[in-house]
Enzyme design. Structure first.
Site, PDB file in Angstrom:
ATOM      1  N   CYS A 114       0.841  -1.207   0.000  1.00 25.69           N
ATOM      2  CA  CYS A 114       0.000   0.000   0.000  1.00 25.69           C
ATOM      3  C   CYS A 114       0.879   1.261   0.000  1.00 25.69           C
ATOM      4  O   CYS A 114       1.477   1.580  -1.016  1.00 25.69           O
ATOM      5  CB  CYS A 114      -0.966  -0.046   1.182  1.00 25.69           C
ATOM      6  N   HIS A 214      -3.626  -4.915   0.529  1.00 25.37           N
ATOM      7  CA  HIS A 214      -3.063  -5.486   1.762  1.00 25.37           C
ATOM      8  C   HIS A 214      -3.188  -7.011   1.709  1.00 25.37           C
ATOM      9  O   HIS A 214      -4.219  -7.563   2.105  1.00 25.37           O
ATOM     10  CB  HIS A 214      -3.794  -4.941   2.992  1.00 25.37           C
ATOM     11  N   GLU A 216      -1.936  -9.274   3.563  1.00 20.95           N
ATOM     12  CA  GLU A 216      -2.064  -9.893   4.890  1.00 20.95           C
ATOM     13  C   GLU A 216      -3.482  -9.807   5.437  1.00 20.95           C
ATOM     14  O   GLU A 216      -3.821 -10.494   6.401  1.00 20.95           O
ATOM     15  CB  GLU A 216      -1.068  -9.238   5.866  1.00 20.95           C
TER      16      GLU A 216
END
Length: 233
Positions: A114, A214, A216
């Site tokens: 990001c 993102h 994760e």
């Protein structure tokens, strides 16, 4: 790194006033999704807060994640602040620039997430859209300011991101800024609905990938596993 040891992966964080339990104080903050993803990938996470001289840390880690966070100072890409660019921190920008420049010089495995991808592009001569909802063609790109949405991403055939995830990817959006120009980096994925740059790479390095989303937070552990594998090598 000793044989059989888990690679040490540094991941940047930010410093803000925060409240937790019965306390309110200035704190080094990072969502645990990053450290959890690194541990799941068989790496050892080490959180790196902003520092005046982060360079020596690079001798102690095997890989680096530049995490998401606040906006970059528009001065880093030679722009004046947009009315919606309200929160940026010179110390964090300088610290992460120094870390990223040092890691690139060492050919250290790097994953930029990001804000991290935006910084990677700026360091390679690129620039940003400061607010997508007022950028022609990108209005309504996706969620931001605490809202997350999902959209399709198309990865370029032959890219590292496509080799890891295929050419059709579902990504999340939690950002109001985006990359306008990737500079000297190779653009390897675009948003399906509006063509925003969603992934970039340095194919001349061992492992250097930036993604606008993102991973994760959406179960894309393969990117963290690939980072840890490259750091192990």
């Amino acid at each position: 790194m000793a044989d059989g040891a888990r690679p040490v992966i540094g991941v940047t964080c930010f410093v803000r006033d925060a409240s937790y339990a019965d306390w309110s104080m200035n704190s080094a903050i990072l969502p645990s999704t990053y450290t959890t993803a690194i541990r799941r990938a068989a790496g050892t996470p080490v959180i790196i807060p902003p520092s005046e001289d982060p360079g020596p840390l690079l001798d102690r880690i095997d890989g680096l994640v530049i995490a998401g966070g606040p906006d970059l100072d528009p001065a880093t890409h030679y722009q004046e602040p947009d009315p919606m660019t309200k929160e940026y921190y010179a110390e964090q920008d300088a610290s992460e620039i120094a870390l990223l420049e040092g890691a690139l010089e060492r050919d250290m495995p790097i994953l930029c997430v990001c804000r991290g991808m935006q910084l990677l592009c700026v360091l390679h001569g690129g620039s940003l859209h400061q607010h997508l909802d007022t950028t022609p063609g990108h209005e309504g790109h996706g969620g931001y300011s605490g809202v997350a949405t999902e959209h399709g991403v198309v990865a370029k055939e032959g890219s590292m991101i496509a080799a890891l995830m295929g050419t059709q990817i579902t990504a999340n959006s939690t950002h109001h800024q985006g990359v306008a120009d990737a500079g000297e980096l190779i653009i390897t994925a675009l948003a399906e609905h509006d063509g925003l740059i969603e992934a970039v790479e340095r194919p001349d390095l061992r492992f250097c990938i930036g993604v606008q989303w993102h991973p994760e937070r959406i179960g894309h552990d393969v990117l963290y596993s690939a980072l840890v594998d490259a750091a192990r090598g």
